[in-house]
Design an enzyme around this catalytic site. Sequence first.
Site, PDB file in Angstrom:
ATOM      1  N   ASP A  81      14.031  85.526  74.002  1.00 58.11           N
ATOM      2  CA  ASP A  81      14.272  86.956  73.739  1.00 58.11           C
ATOM      3  C   ASP A  81      15.751  87.299  73.758  1.00 58.11           C
ATOM      4  OD1 ASP A  81      11.555  87.277  73.744  1.00 58.11           O
ATOM      5  OD2 ASP A  81      11.484  88.552  75.535  1.00 58.11           O
TER       6      ASP A  81
ATOM      7  N   LYS B   9       2.570  91.500  65.576  1.00 59.09           N
ATOM      8  CA  LYS B   9       3.313  90.471  66.317  1.00 59.09           C
ATOM      9  C   LYS B   9       2.395  89.867  67.366  1.00 59.09           C
ATOM     10  CE  LYS B   9       7.170  90.107  69.635  1.00 59.09           C
ATOM     11  NZ  LYS B   9       8.339  90.835  70.197  1.00 59.09           N
TER      12      LYS B   9
ATOM     13  N   ASP C  63       5.758  97.458  70.572  1.00 58.19           N
ATOM     14  CA  ASP C  63       5.682  96.151  71.240  1.00 58.19           C
ATOM     15  C   ASP C  63       4.689  96.244  72.405  1.00 58.19           C
ATOM     16  OD1 ASP C  63       6.890  93.596  72.782  1.00 58.19           O
ATOM     17  OD2 ASP C  63       7.566  93.541  70.704  1.00 58.19           O
ATOM     18  N   ASP C  64       4.946  95.513  73.478  1.00 56.61           N
ATOM     19  CA  ASP C  64       3.989  95.427  74.584  1.00 56.61           C
ATOM     20  C   ASP C  64       3.811  96.799  75.269  1.00 56.61           C
ATOM     21  OD1 ASP C  64       2.250  94.314  76.426  1.00 56.61           O
ATOM     22  OD2 ASP C  64       3.653  92.804  77.159  1.00 56.61           O
TER      23      ASP C  64
ATOM     24  N   ASP D  97       2.234  87.542  70.388  1.00 59.70           N
ATOM     25  CA  ASP D  97       3.002  86.882  71.440  1.00 59.70           C
ATOM     26  C   ASP D  97       2.172  85.749  72.046  1.00 59.70           C
ATOM     27  OD1 ASP D  97       5.137  86.435  73.108  1.00 59.70           O
ATOM     28  OD2 ASP D  97       5.322  88.514  73.772  1.00 59.70           O
TER      29      ASP D  97
ATOM     30  N   SER E 233       4.769  84.236  67.613  1.00 61.71           N
ATOM     31  CA  SER E 233       5.716  83.790  68.641  1.00 61.71           C
ATOM     32  C   SER E 233       5.495  82.329  69.035  1.00 61.71           C
ATOM     33  CB  SER E 233       5.604  84.684  69.880  1.00 61.71           C
ATOM     34  OG  SER E 233       5.906  86.018  69.552  1.00 61.71           O
TER      35      SER E 233
ATOM     36  N   ARG F  34       9.170  83.880  65.843  1.00 61.84           N
ATOM     37  CA  ARG F  34      10.223  83.786  66.842  1.00 61.84           C
ATOM     38  C   ARG F  34      10.350  82.324  67.246  1.00 61.84           C
ATOM     39  NH1 ARG F  34      11.037  87.607  70.404  1.00 61.84           N
ATOM     40  NH2 ARG F  34      12.299  85.965  71.339  1.00 61.84           N
TER      41      ARG F  34
END
Length: 435
Positions: A219, A156, A79-80, A158, A190, A215
Site C-alpha cells: 500500500d 476491488k 474501499d474497506d 482484496d 490484489s 495491485r
Amino acid sequence: MHLAALLFASALSVGTLALDNGVMRTPPMGWLAWERFRCDINCENDPKNCISENLFIDMADRLAEDGWRELGYVYVNIDDCWSSMERDAKGRLQADPKRFPGGIHKLARYMHDRGLKLGIYGDMGTHTCGGYPGTTLDKIQIDAQTFADWEVDMFKFDGCYSNATEQEKGYPLMSKALNATGRPIGYSCSWPAYQGGLPPKVNYTLLGQICNLWRNYGDIQDSWDSVLNIVDWFFENQDVLIPAAGPGRWNDPDMLVVGDFGLSMDQSRSQMALWAIMAAPLFMSNDLRTISSGARTILQNKMAISINQDPMGIQGRRIVKEKTGIEVFWRPLLKNASALVFFSRRNDMPYRYQTNLGKLNYTFGSYKIFDVFTDKTMTLKDTTDFVVSVNPTGVVMWYVSAPAKRNLRQKFRQTILQNKHWTVETDKGSLRKNK
Ligand SMILES: *[C@@H]1O[C@H](CO)[C@@H](O)[C@H](O)[C@H]1NC(C)=O
Ligand SMILES: *[C@@H]1O[C@H](CO)[C@@H](O)[C@H](O)[C@H]1NC(C)=O
Ligand SMILES: *[C@@H]1O[C@H](CO)[C@@H](O)[C@H](O)[C@H]1NC(C)=O
Ligand SMILES: *[C@@H]1O[C@H](CO)[C@@H](O)[C@H](O)[C@H]1NC(C)=O
Ligand SMILES: *[C@@H]1O[C@H](CO)[C@@H](O)[C@H](O)[C@H]1NC(C)=O
C-alpha cells in the site's frame, strides 16, 4: 537498441489477450477513498471525513463540477469499511445502514446521473482487512450478483485472511462470476500483492486474462519515502511487469497521493510523471473539497494525462541510471511519439543534466519537444546536446513528437501545429488538433 527496435520489442510483448469485458482499455482514472480516509467510521465526531455516503457524494460533486470528469477522472471508489458487520437474511452483503442510509444502488445511480462510475470493495477471505465480512469461496457468486444488481462499475478484490490455495481458486472464480452477471465490471485483483508480486508465484499471463488491473506491491502511504519505495520496486522489476500490461490489463502501483500532506510540489510532479510513464491507473486519494490549486494543476495536466492514457497502452521503462542520481524514463506512444522523464534522486540542488536524443537511442531526425509541466516547446535534432535542470526529488517531463526528417518538411510543419494547438480526447486517450 534503437527506438524503432525498442518499439518493435515492446509491441511483441503485447500479444497476450486481456480480460474480454470491454472496459478499461486505457488505465482507469478517478478517486479512491482508502489512502486519505482509511477506515474512519466515526461519523458522530467527524461527519465530513467518515466513510459514509456523504463523503462519496461530496467527491462525486467535485469531480463533476471542478473539471475532473472531463479529463477522465470518472470512477468514485469505495474501499474497506462500507458494509454492515452482518449479511442480510438472504446472505447478501449490505451497506452499513447508519452511514449509507440510501444504500449502494442509489449511490451508483447518483454517479451515473452525473456521468461518473461507482467502484466497490470486497475481500477474498473470511474478513476484509478492516474486519468486515469477507467473500469466502462459497460467497463469490452471490456477492458478484449483488454488486451487479447495485449497478456497480468496478470491484476491488482484496486478499486479507485467505491463503494461496484459496486465492488461486477465488480470483479466477470471481472473474467468471462477474462475467456471468452480464454487467461489465472493471475487476481489480490484489492477488499478486499477497504473493510477492513476482513469478513463479505470480502468473501475469493468467492475471491479464482474468483481471483488468492488479495491485502488485504494498500500500502507498502519504510520504515521499513510500512513493520512492514503490517506484524502485516497479522499475527494478520492469522486465517482468512491462509485458504484463496492455489495453484492458494494468499493473497498479497504487493511488496518487498528490494533494495530501506528504509530498512537495516537485515530488507531486514526480509521482504524476512516473505514474504516466508506468501506464498506471490514476486513482487520486485526497480531499477534492480542499485541494490546493498547485496540486490540482498537476493532477489536471492534460499532457501528462494524455501520456498516461496513450491508446497503445505500452508501459514505459527506465533507460538510464546515472551514478549522479539522475535517471531517465521512456515510454513509446501512438504514432512514433514518446515521453521522456528526467528524474533526480539528489538532495542538494537543481542538477544540470547534459545529454542528447541520440544517446537516448532516438534515431536520426528532428524532434519537436513539448515540456509537460512548463508548456515550453523546442526543436531538437538527435545529435544536438541539451541540458535539463532537474530539481531535487523532481522531474522534467517531455512529450517528444515523431521524428521529422529534412526531406519531409511539410509533414514536420503539421506536427508543430498539432503540438501548439493540441487538445486531449480522454475517451480515446489521443491528441487532437484544435478547430
Ligand atoms: C541504446 O542501445 C544500446 C545498444 O542496444 C544499449 O546498449 C543501450 O543500453 C541503449 N541505451 C539507452 C539509453 O536505451
Ligand atoms: C463475458 O465473457 C465473454 C467471453 O470472453 C465476453 O464475450 C463477454 O463480453 C463477457 N461479458 C461481460 C459482461 O464481461
Ligand atoms: C487454506 O485454507 C483452507 C480452508 O480454510 C484449508 O483447508 C487449507 O488447508 C489451507 N491451505 C494451506 C496451504 O494452508
Ligand atoms: C500461466 O497462466 C497461463 C494462462 O492461464 C498458462 O497457460 C500458463 O501455463 C501459466 N504459466 C505457468 C508457469 O504456470
Ligand atoms: C514510425 O516509424 C517507423 C520506423 O521508423 C516508420 O516506418 C513508420 O512509418 C512511422 N510511423 C508513423 C505513423 O510515423
